[in-house]
Design a protein around this motif. Structure first.
Motif, PDB file in Angstrom:
ATOM      1  N   LEU A  46      -1.528   1.606   2.873  1.00 37.06           N
ATOM      2  CA  LEU A  46      -1.438   1.899   1.441  1.00 37.06           C
ATOM      3  C   LEU A  46      -0.059   1.559   0.889  1.00 37.06           C
ATOM      4  O   LEU A  46       0.064   1.062  -0.241  1.00 37.06           O
TER       5      LEU A  46
ATOM      6  N   ARG B  92      -5.125  -8.218   3.518  1.00 39.82           N
ATOM      7  CA  ARG B  92      -3.966  -8.110   2.611  1.00 39.82           C
ATOM      8  C   ARG B  92      -3.108  -9.375   2.680  1.00 39.82           C
ATOM      9  O   ARG B  92      -2.667  -9.898   1.643  1.00 39.82           O
TER      10      ARG B  92
ATOM     11  N   THR C  50      -7.610   5.286  -0.095  1.00 41.07           N
ATOM     12  CA  THR C  50      -7.121   6.622  -0.475  1.00 41.07           C
ATOM     13  C   THR C  50      -8.249   7.644  -0.370  1.00 41.07           C
ATOM     14  O   THR C  50      -8.054   8.758   0.126  1.00 41.07           O
TER      15      THR C  50
ATOM     16  N   ASN D 162      -5.984  -3.345  -5.833  1.00 46.57           N
ATOM     17  CA  ASN D 162      -6.131  -1.983  -6.354  1.00 46.57           C
ATOM     18  C   ASN D 162      -7.409  -1.326  -5.846  1.00 46.57           C
ATOM     19  O   ASN D 162      -7.426  -0.130  -5.506  1.00 46.57           O
TER      20      ASN D 162
ATOM     21  N   LYS E 160       0.836  -4.639  -4.946  1.00 48.82           N
ATOM     22  CA  LYS E 160       0.360  -4.374  -6.305  1.00 48.82           C
ATOM     23  C   LYS E 160       1.533  -4.331  -7.282  1.00 48.82           C
ATOM     24  O   LYS E 160       1.454  -4.907  -8.387  1.00 48.82           O
TER      25      LYS E 160
ATOM     26  N   SER F 109      -7.026  -0.345  -2.196  1.00 50.64           N
ATOM     27  CA  SER F 109      -6.123   0.807  -2.134  1.00 50.64           C
ATOM     28  C   SER F 109      -6.848   2.084  -2.557  1.00 50.64           C
ATOM     29  O   SER F 109      -6.685   3.141  -1.932  1.00 50.64           O
TER      30      SER F 109
ATOM     31  N   LEU G  52       0.004  -2.194   0.476  1.00 50.64           N
ATOM     32  CA  LEU G  52      -0.832  -2.591  -0.664  1.00 50.64           C
ATOM     33  C   LEU G  52      -0.167  -2.219  -1.988  1.00 50.64           C
ATOM     34  O   LEU G  52      -0.217  -2.996  -2.956  1.00 50.64           O
ATOM     35  N   ASP G  53       0.463  -1.046  -2.043  1.00 46.03           N
ATOM     36  CA  ASP G  53       1.155  -0.635  -3.269  1.00 46.03           C
ATOM     37  C   ASP G  53       2.335  -1.552  -3.567  1.00 46.03           C
ATOM     38  O   ASP G  53       2.618  -1.860  -4.730  1.00 46.03           O
TER      39      ASP G  53
END
Length: 630
Positions: free
Chosen positions: A427, A346, A380, A373, A434, A376, A430-431
């Motif tokens: 996550l 990341r 998930t 994305n 994003k 991620s 990463l979000d």
């Protein structure tokens, strides 16, 4: 001397029972004499029976080194051999109890000597009861062959080729299966022994392999390449042993050898080192940011670049390697390594993104966004995977510091109830990345659109002639550059972004456009009846349909613009009544409840205006270029 073997066995067994009964006795001379006598007669009987069994097995062509080319059906003296075999196996089984006692005592004394000498020993094999005597004797010729070929100065004994002895043992197991099932298993069943002959032979051969792997692994701790090769071969051996040869999961194989502290730590270190090297190579590769499925529409929904897909494959391979380990705490160490690798990747993506952020519409920038994305999405999915859910429960129950350290009571509760996942922290990061990248991308598009929309926003809306025939209307000439820019941007985003990201992108763009047109165009101008009609035509017949390719009701994403067009296009009478109603409601403080007059909000709802507040509508009504009497 009288060939009364059964009586001799019973006598030895009686001595073994007596020896066990005297184990706590302080009559040391009696105890020692009994033990020496037991060992003396036990050895004589065992050697005699073993010699007889070896002769019979030789006549039955044991050991079976190569795949049997003919049926195991006995020849002329087959019946006699079968009888002898059954008698000898039954007698050896009867000698099992004293043999276990003697073997345990011998093992204990040899272990004590080893510990005093300070020699390293292999990790203890969990749940390993002694082999039954007949199988021990059947193993002897195979053991001799194994030690002959894979110890000493033989060319077949090389640290770089562990697959040679591992494959050899698997071949012996496979070649011997029929013999064990057809010749030995029926005898064990008739003798009432709860032993599976095939599994018992596997256990014996595994003890040879365990000793060899333990010795080789300790010698390879300083050679990364050979150590990795050994681990890979051990994992493959274990897989074949369990799947192809149905070795019970309740019995230890080789994996517990990899859990020894020095070996496990080396494995983790090498795993990380090789992963980092592969990440460096994949990010610097020529096609790192292109998708290998770009020409296959059905398979390119995520549009993940090669580097992201290769990275997640790398993580999956690590999972496949450690998933079979029989120790949860060791699995959690590998999980923490994976999380560390994801966070490192990341950070690398963030660094590359900052280099490309000057041109957020470039293919590489969008590829980085797709990579974020994709990772991620996969993480998930992993959060719902049974294996990772089991690890999550184990981490919570063990209180593993590396995995759940630093979490508060609420986060721990969410993990325990399976509401959260072990990848939640990653996550969230990463979000955030994003969202940041998506914001930069849309900001770049809006800069282009804003530039193209300048002339359109400054059009003379207050002096447009009235249009009585809507069918004769055309798009404002000043709106063409803006509309083309919007269309091209949407098409480009649709081509370069994954489906889920494109959904976010066009909706975010619609939201920004809605705000921009409302603030910079509608609230910044006055409109004649013709200007208001032209605006509504431009929006409803040209702008909204551009987004109609991606949803059924695009106007719902332009609430400000849609409702503002309704207000500025009201006929004069309705506009006067609505303005009066809103003005009175602002001037009077009394409640509208119980009055016959409609409230401003209900009046707006009848017109199809639900989003704009009455005060906003009042401002829009005042944007009309002319009122009666002015």
């Amino acid at each position: 001397m009288t060939s009364s073997v059964w009586e001799a066995i019973r006598a030895v067994e009686s001595m073994a029972v007596m020896d066990a009964g005297l184990s706590q006795s302080r009559c040391s001379h009696l105890r020692d004499f009994l033990r020496e006598t037991l060992q003396f007669w036990h050895k004589i009987i065992k050697d005699r029976l073993a010699g007889d069994l070896e002769k019979v097995l030789t006549q039955l062509h044991w050991p079976i080194i190569s795949p049997p080319t003919q049926s195991l059906t006995p020849t002329a003296n087959g019946q006699e051999l079968a009888s002898q075999l059954e008698l000898l196996v039954a007698q050896l089984l009867a000698l099992q109890t004293p043999d276990d006692l003697v073997s345990q005592r011998t093992f204990a004394s040899s272990k004590a000597e080893t510990s005093t000498q300070g020699a390293p020993s292999a990790p203890p094999s969990p749940q390993a009861p002694p082999l039954c005597l007949p199988i021990q004797i059947m193993l002897q010729p195979l053991s001799k062959r194994f030690r002959y070929h894979f110890y000493g100065n033989r060319q077949t004994n090389t640290l770089s080729k562990p697959e040679w002895y591992l494959t050899q043992v698997l071949m012996w197991i496979g070649n011997s299966t029929t013999f064990m099932e057809e010749k030995i298993q029926p005898i064990l069943d008739r003798a009432g022994a709860t032993i599976i002959a095939r599994v018992e032979l596997c256990r014996g051969l595994l003890s040879l392999v365990q000793e060899k792997v333990t010795g080789d692994a300790s010698r390879l701790l300083y050679d990364d390449a050979l150590f990795c090769h050994l681990v890979e071969e051990v994992l493959q051996f274990e897989k074949e042993l369990r799947s192809n040869h149905s070795y019970p999961a309740s019995l230890p194989g080789l994996l517990h050898l990899l859990l020894e502290d020095a070996i496990l730590q080396k494995w983790l270190t090498v795993e990380k080192k090789m992963a980092v090297e592969k990440v460096d190579a994949m990010l610097s590769a020529e096609g790192a940011w292109s998708s290998q499925y770009k020409d296959i529409r059905d398979m390119d929904e995520l549009k993940s670049p090669d580097c992201a897909e290769t990275f997640m494959t790398l993580l999956q391979v690590i999972t496949d390697r450690y998933q079979a380990l029989p120790c949860v705490s060791a699995q959690l160490k590998f999980l923490e390594l994976q999380r560390e690798l994801v966070d490192d990747f990341r950070i690398r993506l963030t660094q590359v993104m900052k280099e490309e952020s000057r041109c957020p519409l470039s293919p590489r920038y969008c590829a980085i966004l797709n990579a974020v994305n994709y990772i991620s999405t996969i993480l998930t999915d992993w959060g719902d995977n049974v294996f990772f859910l089991q690890l999550q429960q184990a981490a919570v129950s063990l209180g593993d510091e590396a995995v759940v350290g630093g979490l508060g009571m609420m986060e721990m509760g969410r993990l325990a109830s399976l509401e959260g996942s072990l990848f939640e922290g990653l996550l969230a990061l990463l979000d955030r990345l994003k969202g940041d990248m998506m914001g930069r991308l849309l900001d770049g598009i809006m800069r282009d659109i804003t530039e193209k929309a300048t002339a359109y926003c400054q059009d003379r809306w207050f002096s447009h002639p009235s249009q009585h025939d809507m069918s004769a209307m055309t798009l404002s000439s000043s709106a063409c550059p803006m509309m083309l820019c919007i269309r091209d941007s949407l098409l480009n985003l649709h081509q370069v972004l994954s489906l889920s990201l494109f959904q976010l992108a066009w909706q975010g763009l619609a939201e920004r456009l809605d705000s921009f047109l409302y603030q910079e165009l509608i609230l910044s101008n006055h409109f004649s009846d013709g200007g208001a009609a032209q605006l509504q035509f431009d929006m409803t017949r040209n702008l909204f349909p551009l987004f109609g390719h991606y949803c059924k009701r695009p106007e719902n994403f332009f609430k400000h613009v849609k409702e503002a067009c309704i207000i500025v296009c009201l006929n004069v009478g309705s506009a006067i009544l609505l303005r009066t109603l809103i003005k009175e409601s602002e001037e009077e403080t009394r409640d509208w409840t119980g009055r016959d007059d409609p409230s401003p909000q209900s009046a707006l709802n009848e017109l199809g205006v639900y989003y704009l507040a009455p005060c906003d509508v009042f401002i829009l009504l005042n944007l009309r270029a002319s009122w009666p009497g002015q």
